[in-house]
Design an enzyme around this catalytic site. Sequence first.
Site, PDB file in Angstrom:
ATOM      1  CE  LYS A   1      33.780  41.884  49.119  1.00 31.49           C
ATOM      2  NZ  LYS A   1      34.343  42.768  50.158  1.00 31.49           N
TER       3      LYS A   1
ATOM      4  NE  ARG B   1      41.379  50.525  47.324  1.00 36.88           N
ATOM      5  CZ  ARG B   1      41.459  50.654  48.645  1.00 36.88           C
ATOM      6  NH1 ARG B   1      42.583  51.048  49.211  1.00 36.88           N
ATOM      7  NH2 ARG B   1      40.428  50.370  49.414  1.00 36.88           N
TER       8      ARG B   1
HETATM    9  N1  BES Z   1      33.015  46.501  47.394  1.00 39.70           N
HETATM   10  C1  BES Z   1      33.792  46.476  48.569  1.00 39.70           C
HETATM   11  C2  BES Z   1      33.371  47.540  49.581  1.00 39.70           C
HETATM   12  C3  BES Z   1      32.109  47.257  50.352  1.00 39.70           C
HETATM   13  C4  BES Z   1      32.054  46.250  51.286  1.00 39.70           C
HETATM   14  C5  BES Z   1      31.016  48.058  50.176  1.00 39.70           C
HETATM   15  C6  BES Z   1      30.915  46.035  51.998  1.00 39.70           C
HETATM   16  C7  BES Z   1      29.860  47.868  50.913  1.00 39.70           C
HETATM   17  C8  BES Z   1      29.811  46.851  51.828  1.00 39.70           C
HETATM   18  C9  BES Z   1      35.256  46.739  48.223  1.00 39.70           C
HETATM   19  O1  BES Z   1      35.681  46.216  47.027  1.00 39.70           O
HETATM   20  C10 BES Z   1      36.075  46.085  49.292  1.00 39.70           C
HETATM   21  O2  BES Z   1      36.036  44.899  49.389  1.00 39.70           O
HETATM   22  N2  BES Z   1      36.785  46.899  50.067  1.00 39.70           N
HETATM   23  C11 BES Z   1      37.579  46.411  51.131  1.00 39.70           C
HETATM   24  C12 BES Z   1      38.868  47.190  51.113  1.00 39.70           C
HETATM   25  C13 BES Z   1      39.914  46.635  52.028  1.00 39.70           C
HETATM   26  C14 BES Z   1      40.395  45.296  51.515  1.00 39.70           C
HETATM   27  C15 BES Z   1      41.045  47.628  52.099  1.00 39.70           C
HETATM   28  C16 BES Z   1      36.832  46.621  52.437  1.00 39.70           C
HETATM   29  O3  BES Z   1      36.150  47.643  52.576  1.00 39.70           O
HETATM   30  O4  BES Z   1      36.892  45.746  53.275  1.00 39.70           O
HETATM   31 MN    MN Z   2      36.365  44.239  47.198  1.00 33.67          MN
END
Ligand code: BES
Ligand code: MN
Length: 487
Positions: free
Chosen positions: A272, A346
């Site tokens: 990230k 997931r």
């Molecule tokens: N934990 C995050 C989702 C999230 C991000 C919640 C920011 C609240 C604020 C999750 O694990 C994630 O990183 N999801 C990705 C999925 C994508 C790679 C398909 C996302 O939402 O960017």
């Molecule tokens: Mn994630």
Amino acid sequence: MKIKATIQNIADNTADLLIIGHFQDQQDNVLVSALGDDLAAQFKQRLNNKDFSGKNGESLTLYTGQGQQVMILGLGNNDKLNQTALYELNHKATAAAAKTRCNKVANYLLNDTFSNIASDQAAKLIVLASSHGEYRYEDTKNYKADNKHSLKSLSVFADEALHDTVKQASAMAEGVTAARHLGNNPPNIANPKYIAKFAEDIAEKYDNVDLDVLNHKQMKKMGMGALLAVGQGSHNKPKMVVLKYSGAKSEQAPIALVGKGITFDTGGISLKPGLNMDEMKYDMCGAASVIGAFVAVAEMQLPINLLTIVPAVENMPDGKAYRPGDVVTSYSGKTIEVLNTDAEGRMILCDALTYAQEFKPEVILDLATLTGACVVALGHQASAVMTKTDGLAQEVIEAGLQVHDRAWELPLWDEYQKQIDTSFADMQNIGGFPAGTITAGCFLSRFTEGQKWAHIDIAGTAWNNKKEGATGRPVAMLTQYLINQAG
Ligand code: BES
Ligand code: MN
Ligand code: ZN
């Protein structure tokens, strides 16, 4: 803090702070009058001087001859007072009270009747909002002596008929507080081991609670390849925490709650960006909320059987970490092509959901801070519910409305499924830009076929700005859902 109901006359109440309400342009206030002629005269003067009119958001503090503080809250116009306003008002007042040197606070807002809010609902809101306002995160802070939280007791005036409701709401509030505690603690403390220990303490506290914790070796033997792939880059080894509450006959199928417990989400090799990455300590708020609901149920000894399952895993980049392109075999046997290591929630949930079904639950709800797309879709007001089970979304949404912890349904139509098809495995772990929240739900649906199940994405509701931190949502909604199932 336990919040108690009281039927004590305000004049006899020895609390050092009394909270009472006043509608806009209301002339007399029976509670103020009950506190003596002096106070009534002072109040009249302030109304005449237009220092206070009872507008929503206004607050006036007076002192009785005995030195009791009386906080009078403007309730505005009764016709306009909705759930949000009543909640906010109580939250603000209790937060302010908690900043004073008061030890004992008594809330008399239920002495009023509200045009748009039923009294049992008002009672719940007042208890939940008071607890919310009273909460202060202190775990990793050194407070100067004079800044210490001095509030010791909170009571809510309520008719005898509402005392069970207050008791229930107070148990709910305890669950919310537990969830906030777990969510707010930093990722170097609240790791998988910590969550297991937290569950152990719960299991010790109640006779009808049992705990099982699977470690990574056991999960490896069982073949939980998706969950373990996410955890393989971290020194904090994954755990599967299983709490069982027996409040009904053993033949009765349990309700299962499964909560995403990513104790920190760096994104892994699909790292990230740095900005706000610290907020990914909240990525275990699904776990926190199901544990919070569990605490509430155990506290109120609800006549149901409840199973709470938490896959607790840390997602780190490392020489041993899983990588984009990997194909892993889940506990169900289905294979998954990892196209983004940041879609890790997931991956751990699918194995936990497969495991949950071994307990033959009546219904499974899973809770997860699963997608950033959910924040885009619904913002911070509503959690997203997705299901293929008829009527289930409605039940969840209705429970949320009862406690002002709202959710909204998104569709899980089959047409979305093709977005996670791939040539290299049974599915891939991302579905591309369109409908990111729904395709995450589609992924999970492939592991719950034939099972009553709903997925609830709480990415927008579980926490907010840095100051407040974890909200404890949607513990109240979950607990109300369970109460409704019990009744
Ligand atoms: N934990 C995050 C989702 C999230 C991000 C919640 C920011 C609240 C604020 C999750 O694990 C994630 O990183 N999801 C990705 C999925 C994508 C790679 C398909 C996302 O939402 O960017
Ligand atoms: Mn994630
Ligand atoms: Zn995540």
